[in-house]
Design an enzyme around this catalytic site. Structure first.
Site, PDB file in Angstrom:
ATOM      1  N   SER A   1       0.730  -1.089  -0.092  1.00 62.64           N
ATOM      2  CA  SER A   1       0.158   0.021  -0.158  1.00 62.64           C
ATOM      3  C   SER A   1       1.019   1.412   0.033  1.00 62.64           C
ATOM      4  CB  SER A   1      -0.873  -0.020   1.250  1.00 62.64           C
ATOM      5  OG  SER A   1      -1.525   1.389   1.486  1.00 62.64           O
TER       6      SER A   1
ATOM      7  N   TYR B   1      -2.621  -1.163  10.232  1.00 61.41           N
ATOM      8  CA  TYR B   1      -2.517  -1.443   8.727  1.00 61.41           C
ATOM      9  C   TYR B   1      -1.119  -1.157   8.171  1.00 61.41           C
ATOM     10  CZ  TYR B   1      -4.297  -1.401   3.681  1.00 61.41           C
ATOM     11  OH  TYR B   1      -4.329  -1.353   2.432  1.00 61.41           O
TER      12      TYR B   1
HETATM   13  P1  NAD Z   1     -11.676  -5.438  -1.041  1.00 62.49           P
HETATM   14  O1  NAD Z   1     -11.954  -5.314   0.724  1.00 62.49           O
HETATM   15  O2  NAD Z   1     -12.458  -5.207  -1.874  1.00 62.49           O
HETATM   16  O3  NAD Z   1     -10.987  -7.092  -1.226  1.00 62.49           O
HETATM   17  C1  NAD Z   1     -10.230  -7.637  -0.180  1.00 62.49           C
HETATM   18  C2  NAD Z   1     -10.522  -8.959  -0.552  1.00 62.49           C
HETATM   19  O4  NAD Z   1      -9.673  -9.912   0.363  1.00 62.49           O
HETATM   20  C3  NAD Z   1     -12.044  -9.495  -0.478  1.00 62.49           C
HETATM   21  O5  NAD Z   1     -12.143 -10.280  -1.502  1.00 62.49           O
HETATM   22  C4  NAD Z   1     -11.726 -10.317   1.100  1.00 62.49           C
HETATM   23  O6  NAD Z   1     -12.833 -11.439   1.025  1.00 62.49           O
HETATM   24  C5  NAD Z   1     -10.272 -11.064   1.042  1.00 62.49           C
HETATM   25  N1  NAD Z   1      -9.821 -11.174   2.352  1.00 62.49           N
HETATM   26  C6  NAD Z   1     -10.150 -10.850   3.550  1.00 62.49           C
HETATM   27  N2  NAD Z   1      -9.575 -11.572   4.692  1.00 62.49           N
HETATM   28  C7  NAD Z   1      -9.139 -12.676   3.948  1.00 62.49           C
HETATM   29  C8  NAD Z   1      -8.636 -13.811   4.407  1.00 62.49           C
HETATM   30  N3  NAD Z   1      -8.252 -14.012   5.615  1.00 62.49           N
HETATM   31  N4  NAD Z   1      -8.150 -14.787   3.389  1.00 62.49           N
HETATM   32  C9  NAD Z   1      -8.564 -14.507   2.096  1.00 62.49           C
HETATM   33  N5  NAD Z   1      -9.059 -13.531   1.608  1.00 62.49           N
HETATM   34  C10 NAD Z   1      -9.572 -12.496   2.564  1.00 62.49           C
HETATM   35  O7  NAD Z   1     -10.419  -4.494  -1.101  1.00 62.49           O
HETATM   36  P2  NAD Z   1      -9.260  -4.331  -2.052  1.00 62.49           P
HETATM   37  O8  NAD Z   1      -9.015  -2.996  -2.286  1.00 62.49           O
HETATM   38  O9  NAD Z   1      -9.633  -5.208  -3.414  1.00 62.49           O
HETATM   39  O10 NAD Z   1      -8.210  -4.835  -1.322  1.00 62.49           O
HETATM   40  C11 NAD Z   1      -7.186  -5.653  -2.031  1.00 62.49           C
HETATM   41  C12 NAD Z   1      -5.728  -5.408  -1.444  1.00 62.49           C
HETATM   42  O11 NAD Z   1      -5.217  -4.038  -1.919  1.00 62.49           O
HETATM   43  C13 NAD Z   1      -5.647  -5.463   0.056  1.00 62.49           C
HETATM   44  O12 NAD Z   1      -4.305  -6.162   0.155  1.00 62.49           O
HETATM   45  C14 NAD Z   1      -5.639  -4.009   0.519  1.00 62.49           C
HETATM   46  O13 NAD Z   1      -5.040  -3.832   1.832  1.00 62.49           O
HETATM   47  C15 NAD Z   1      -4.784  -3.201  -0.669  1.00 62.49           C
HETATM   48  N6  NAD Z   1      -5.022  -1.865  -0.722  1.00 62.49           N
HETATM   49  C16 NAD Z   1      -6.351  -1.495  -1.104  1.00 62.49           C
HETATM   50  C17 NAD Z   1      -6.287  -0.075  -1.103  1.00 62.49           C
HETATM   51  C18 NAD Z   1      -7.575   0.808  -1.632  1.00 62.49           C
HETATM   52  O14 NAD Z   1      -7.658   1.903  -1.101  1.00 62.49           O
HETATM   53  N7  NAD Z   1      -8.690  -0.164  -1.679  1.00 62.49           N
HETATM   54  C19 NAD Z   1      -5.253   0.616  -1.163  1.00 62.49           C
HETATM   55  C20 NAD Z   1      -3.823   0.180  -0.887  1.00 62.49           C
HETATM   56  C21 NAD Z   1      -3.796  -1.194  -0.692  1.00 62.49           C
END
Ligand code: NAD
Length: 256
Positions: A135, A148
Site C-alpha cells: 500500500s 494496517y
Molecule cells: P476489498 O476489501 O474489496 O478486497 C479484499 C479481499 O480480500 C476480499 O475479497 C476479502 O474477502 C479478501 N480477504 C479478506 N480477508 C481474507 C482472508 N483472511 N483470506 C483470504 N481472503 C481474504 O479491498 P481491495 O481494495 O480489493 O483490497 C485488495 C488489497 O489491496 C488489500 O491487500 C488491500 O490492503 C490493498 N490496498 C487497498 C487499497 C484501497 O484503497 N482499496 C489501497 C492500498 C492497498
C-alpha cells in the site's frame, strides 16, 4: 498471444475488488487462474464465469494454503505465479487499538503474505513470479491506520528478502503499493446492493480531487494492469521492488 499464456496464477482475495480485476485480466491474458478467497459464493461465481478454479483460502491458515496449492497442481499440473492480494483495514488511533484488532490485521495482511510466499515459492516453476500487495501506507505514514500501515511496511520487507532468496531460481518478487482505490475497502458503499455504484465513485472522485494530483480515486482495473506487468515477462529484469500506484499522491507536497 496473451501475456500469460500457459501460466497458472493463484490470486488471493480474488472474489471482489482488486483481486477480482486481477483474476479477470489474467484470465483474459491466457492464464489459468486460481481464485482464492473466504467469500465462497462470490469467488465461485467469478471462477465459473472465468472458467477458473475456486479454492477456499483463509490466508492466515497454513492448512488452507497447503490445500490450495494441492488443488492448483491437481487441476493444472504446475503453478507459475502468486498474487498475495488479500487484505483487511481497520481504523483506529494507535493508542486506542486493542491488541486483538492489531493481531487480526497482522494475521491477514502480514502472516497471510508470509505463508503465501513460504508455501507457494517451493512449488513455483523456476522463472515464476510473486506479487505482494502492500500500500502507499507501506512507504509512508498515515494517521488512524497504524496496524494496517505496520503490516504493509512488513510486506515490503518480506518482498525484498524473498526477492533475494528466490533469485537463484529466477523467481521474481515485487510489490504493488496502491493509493486510494475504488473498492469496498475505500468505498464501503459498494457493499450496499441498493447503492448507485457510479454515484458513490463520483462522490469519491470529488473527495480525492483536491488530495491527489491526478484528481480522482484509482480504479481496481488500474492496479490489475500493474500486477499483470509484474507477473508477465514485460518486467523480466525487475525484482525486489515496490511500485507505487497512487495518482501522484506521494510525489510531493503542493502549495497551490
Ligand atoms: P476489498 O476489501 O474489496 O478486497 C479484499 C479481499 O480480500 C476480499 O475479497 C476479502 O474477502 C479478501 N480477504 C479478506 N480477508 C481474507 C482472508 N483472511 N483470506 C483470504 N481472503 C481474504 O479491498 P481491495 O481494495 O480489493 O483490497 C485488495 C488489497 O489491496 C488489500 O491487500 C488491500 O490492503 C490493498 N490496498 C487497498 C487499497 C484501497 O484503497 N482499496 C489501497 C492500498 C492497498
Amino acid at each position: 498471444m496473451g501475456k500469460l499464456d500457459g501460466r497458472v496464477v493463484i490470486v488471493t482475495g480474488a472474489a471482489r475488488g482488486q483481486g477480482e480485476q486481477e483474476a479477470r485480466l489474467f484470465a483474459a491474458e491466457g492464464a489459468r487462474v486460481v481464485v482464492a478467497d473466504v467469500l465462497d459464493e462470490q469467488g465461485e461465481t467469478l471462477a465459473k464465469e472465468l472458467g477458473a478454479l475456486y479454492v477456499h483460502l483463509d490466508v492466515g491458515e497454513e492448512g488452507d494454503w497447503r490445500s490450495a496449492v494441492t488443488a492448483a497442481k491437481d487441476a493444472y499440473g504446475h503453478v507459475d505465479g502468486l498474487v498475495n492480494n488479500a487484505g483487511i483495514l481497520r481504523f483506529n488511533a494507535l493508542v486506542d487499538t486493542p491488541l486483538d484488532e492489531f493481531m487480526q490485521v497482522v494475521r491477514v495482511n502480514q502472516v497471510g503474505c508470509f505463508l503465501g510466499v513460504r508455501t507457494v515459492a517451493p512449488e513455483l516453476e523456476d522463472g515464476g513470479t510473486i506479487v505482494n500487495t502492500a500500500s502507499y501506507t507501506g512507504v509512508t505514514g498515515m494517521a488512524a491506520v497504524g496496524a494496517y500501515a505496520a503490516t504493509k511496511h512488513a510486506v515490503l520487507g518480506l518482498t525484498r528478502v524473498a526477492a533475494l532468496e528466490l533469485a537463484p531460481r529466477r523467481i521474481r518478487v515485487n510489490a504493488v503499493c496502491p493509493g486510494a482505490i475504488d473498492t469496498a475497502m475505500s468505498n464501503p458503499a459498494l457493499l450496499d446492493p441498493s447503492a448507485d455504484r457510479e454515484e458513490t465513485s463520483r462522490a469519491l472522485d470529488e473527495l480525492y480531487r483536491k488530495l491527489v494530483p491526478l484528481g480522482r480515486i484509482g480504479r481496481p482495473e488500474e492496479v490489475a494492469r500493474l500486477a499483470l506487468f509484474l507477473t508477465s515477462g514485460d518486467s523480466s529484469y525487475i525484482t525486489g521492488q515496490p511500485f507505487v500506484i497512487d495518482g501522484g499522491w506521494l510525489a510531493g507536497v503542493s502549495i497551490v
